[in-house]
Scaffold this motif. Structure first.
Motif, PDB file in Angstrom:
ATOM      1  N   ARG A 336       0.836  -1.227   0.000  1.00  0.00           N
ATOM      2  CA  ARG A 336       0.000   0.000   0.000  1.00  0.00           C
ATOM      3  C   ARG A 336       0.859   1.260   0.000  1.00  0.00           C
ATOM      4  O   ARG A 336       0.652   2.195   0.781  1.00  0.00           O
ATOM      5  CB  ARG A 336      -0.946  -0.011   1.210  1.00  0.00           C
ATOM      6  CG  ARG A 336      -1.811  -1.277   1.288  1.00  0.00           C
ATOM      7  CD  ARG A 336      -2.599  -1.359   2.574  1.00  0.00           C
ATOM      8  NE  ARG A 336      -3.627  -0.318   2.634  1.00  0.00           N
ATOM      9  CZ  ARG A 336      -4.843  -0.437   2.145  1.00  0.00           C
ATOM     10  NH1 ARG A 336      -5.193  -1.554   1.529  1.00  0.00           N
ATOM     11  NH2 ARG A 336      -5.701   0.545   2.255  1.00  0.00           N
ATOM     12  N   GLU A 339      -0.862   4.683  -0.874  1.00  0.00           N
ATOM     13  CA  GLU A 339      -1.548   5.261   0.294  1.00  0.00           C
ATOM     14  C   GLU A 339      -0.526   5.912   1.216  1.00  0.00           C
ATOM     15  O   GLU A 339      -0.749   6.995   1.760  1.00  0.00           O
ATOM     16  CB  GLU A 339      -2.309   4.177   1.075  1.00  0.00           C
ATOM     17  CG  GLU A 339      -3.561   3.670   0.382  1.00  0.00           C
ATOM     18  CD  GLU A 339      -3.293   2.465  -0.523  1.00  0.00           C
ATOM     19  OE1 GLU A 339      -2.178   2.369  -1.117  1.00  0.00           O
ATOM     20  OE2 GLU A 339      -4.183   1.619  -0.649  1.00  0.00           O
ATOM     21  N   LYS A 342       0.536   9.174  -0.147  1.00  0.00           N
ATOM     22  CA  LYS A 342      -0.507  10.198   0.008  1.00  0.00           C
ATOM     23  C   LYS A 342      -0.614  10.655   1.466  1.00  0.00           C
ATOM     24  O   LYS A 342      -0.552  11.849   1.754  1.00  0.00           O
ATOM     25  CB  LYS A 342      -1.846   9.625  -0.481  1.00  0.00           C
ATOM     26  CG  LYS A 342      -2.922  10.675  -0.584  1.00  0.00           C
ATOM     27  CD  LYS A 342      -4.040  10.253  -1.529  1.00  0.00           C
ATOM     28  CE  LYS A 342      -3.771  10.705  -2.949  1.00  0.00           C
ATOM     29  NZ  LYS A 342      -4.741  10.276  -3.924  1.00  0.00           N
ATOM     30  N   ASN A 343      -0.731   9.688   2.391  1.00  0.00           N
ATOM     31  CA  ASN A 343      -1.001  10.046   3.795  1.00  0.00           C
ATOM     32  C   ASN A 343       0.219  10.621   4.490  1.00  0.00           C
ATOM     33  O   ASN A 343       0.167  11.685   5.098  1.00  0.00           O
ATOM     34  CB  ASN A 343      -1.516   8.823   4.571  1.00  0.00           C
ATOM     35  CG  ASN A 343      -2.819   8.321   3.966  1.00  0.00           C
ATOM     36  OD1 ASN A 343      -3.542   9.091   3.333  1.00  0.00           O
ATOM     37  ND2 ASN A 343      -3.103   7.036   4.121  1.00  0.00           N
TER      38      ASN A 343
END
Ligand code: PMP
Length: 440
Positions: A336, A339, A342-343
């Motif tokens: 992931r 993700e 992004k996070n």
């Protein structure tokens, strides 16, 4: 890498710092046999012997936090890539003129992730080669020669790619069939205004090309505009420019060598820019260091070229490079990592902006996913490339690796492997804070 980046950070023998004897000797041999084209990072060059995840280790066993390298996107010495490549090396490694499942499966996988009618793939070995081929295909299908690129772009090393790479500096000639347009300036304009103004500059560039007798074949833009100072972090800045080149009968080439494969937290940079490219170029992170790059396009565009011109690439898309690239996709998805980009990217951007409030020399912070740009000024708002270089070198002394680029070479470039985790963030932020303090 851009000229300005080299100028800002590269090792300068005239200002050499004392190195251990073994390193001085290696440096001397290197300069003799590799010479001027092989510039080194940092005033005190780093002598690396191994890497793991986001850490690199020098000859004395000291670790460095890698906050710069985007090629080892799934981590240095990634065990999955390593296993898949060694396995493939012991089974088969041929070119693409035999039936083989791997290259077809991988091409289906990536074109599936691209969508937007970009349904065909050509595999090559470097980003430069992919850019070169994109230009060649554009010129072939349009029957035109003119190309528009951004004013501080970098697109590669071949003659055609260097011709659209003005960041290589004044000794890299830009031929008359190339017209440059200033990239959108997000520090000066709101995204919507920047988008409209950029499209207007593309229209003017077409007129300028025509005045010199060239019709436009293509507009090529790095979807995140990294060497223009990371100007592509706001969404929908490039869409109107893509419409503009199409209105004049040219193609839009999205250079995804920097943003592609998850850097921004999305698979690619172009969809967020509101662009539907005719051709897409990928490279760098695609094989985590095994040379593989790609050109993707609509079948009508690539078929036309393939039918008319005999094309063959000896190494491009061979089973070993495909094994690496396929493993990269597995790792990006399985862990992931988009993700994470992004996070973690969003929270790091906040923290960098907070840090910036404590330093007058920081006049701007931009970011998208795990790609950040930090503008360094002289305290009165003017770009300060010398201070940026000092920050980079100071951080290197604290064993955190970053770089600088941008039109004025004053933009700190922070772009770690995507396996960078929250546990690594304090080391990066502390080293940056300390370097900014030390260079006041
Ligand atoms: N395009 C862009 C946007 C790049 O950043 C680079 C490499 N820095 C290239 C193309 C060329 O890729 P390569 O070095 O693999 O030839």
């Amino acid at each position: 890498m851009t000229q300005s980046m080299h100028m800002a950070n590269s090792f300068n023998p005239a200002a050499a710092v004392a190195l251990p004897e073994a390193d001085s000797e290696l440096l001397e041999r290197r300069q003799r046999v590799l010479g001027a084209p092989y510039r080194l990072f940092y005033q005190r060059p780093v002598h690396l012997v191994r890497g793991e995840g986001v850490l690199l280790y020098d000859a004395d066993g000291r670790d460095y936090l890698d906050a710069y390298n985007n090629v080892p996107v799934v981590g240095h010495s990634n065990p999955v890539v390593r296993a898949r490549v060694s396995e493939q090396l012991s089974v088969l490694n041929t070119h693409t003129r035999y039936l083989n499942d791997a290259v077809v499966n991988y091409a289906e996988r990536v074109t599936g992730l691209l969508g937007d009618g970009l349904d065909q793939a050509v595999f090559v070995c470097t980003g430069s080669e992919a850019v070169d081929l994109a230009l060649r295909v554009s010129r072939h299908v349009t029957g035109r020669r003119g190309v528009i690129a951004t004013a501080h772009a970098y697109h590669g090393t071949t003659e055609a790619a260097a011709a659209v790479s003005p960041s290589l500096g004044p000794n890299n000639p830009i031929p008359s069939e190339i017209e440059l347009v200033t990239a959108p300036d997000l520090a000066a304009e709101a995204p919507e205004q920047a988008a409209a103004a950029f499209a207007e500059r593309v229209h003017q560039a077409v007129a300028a090309l025509r005045a010199r007798g060239h019709e436009p074949a293509a507009l090529i833009v790095d979807s995140i505009m990294s060497s223009d100072g990371l100007q592509g972090t706001s969404p929908r800045v490039l869409g109107p420019a893509a419409d503009a080149i199409r209105a004049h009968g040219g193609l839009y080439i999205a250079d995804e060598v920097q943003p592609g494969f998850g850097r921004t937290g999305d698979w690619w940079g172009f969809p967020g820019q509101g662009v539907h490219p005719d051709l897409v170029v990928t490279g760098k992170p695609m094989g985590n260091g095994i040379p593989i790059a790609g050109l993707f396009g609509r079948p009508d565009v690539l078929d036309r070229f393939g039918r008319d011109v005999r094309y063959f690439n000896t190494f491009g898309g061979n089973p070993v490079s495909i094994a690496a690239a396929d493993a990269v996709l597995d790792e990006l998805i399985g862990r992931r990592l988009l993700e994470n980009a992004k996070n973690l990217g969003a929270s790091l951007l906040d923290e960098l902006r907070t840090l910036a409030t404590e330093h007058d020399s920081v006049t701007g912070v931009r970011g998208s996913g795990l790609f950040f740009a930090i503008d360094i000024s002289d305290g009165e708002g003017a770009p300060d490339p010398a201070r940026a270089a000092r920050v980079v070198n100071e951080m290197r002394e604290n064993r955190v690796l970053i770089s600088a680029s941008g039109p004025a070479a004053n933009v700190l470039k922070v772009r770690p492997p995507l396996v960078f985790g929250p546990e690594h963030a304090p080391r990066l932020l502390d080293a940056l804070d300390a370097a900014l303090r030390a260079t006041r």
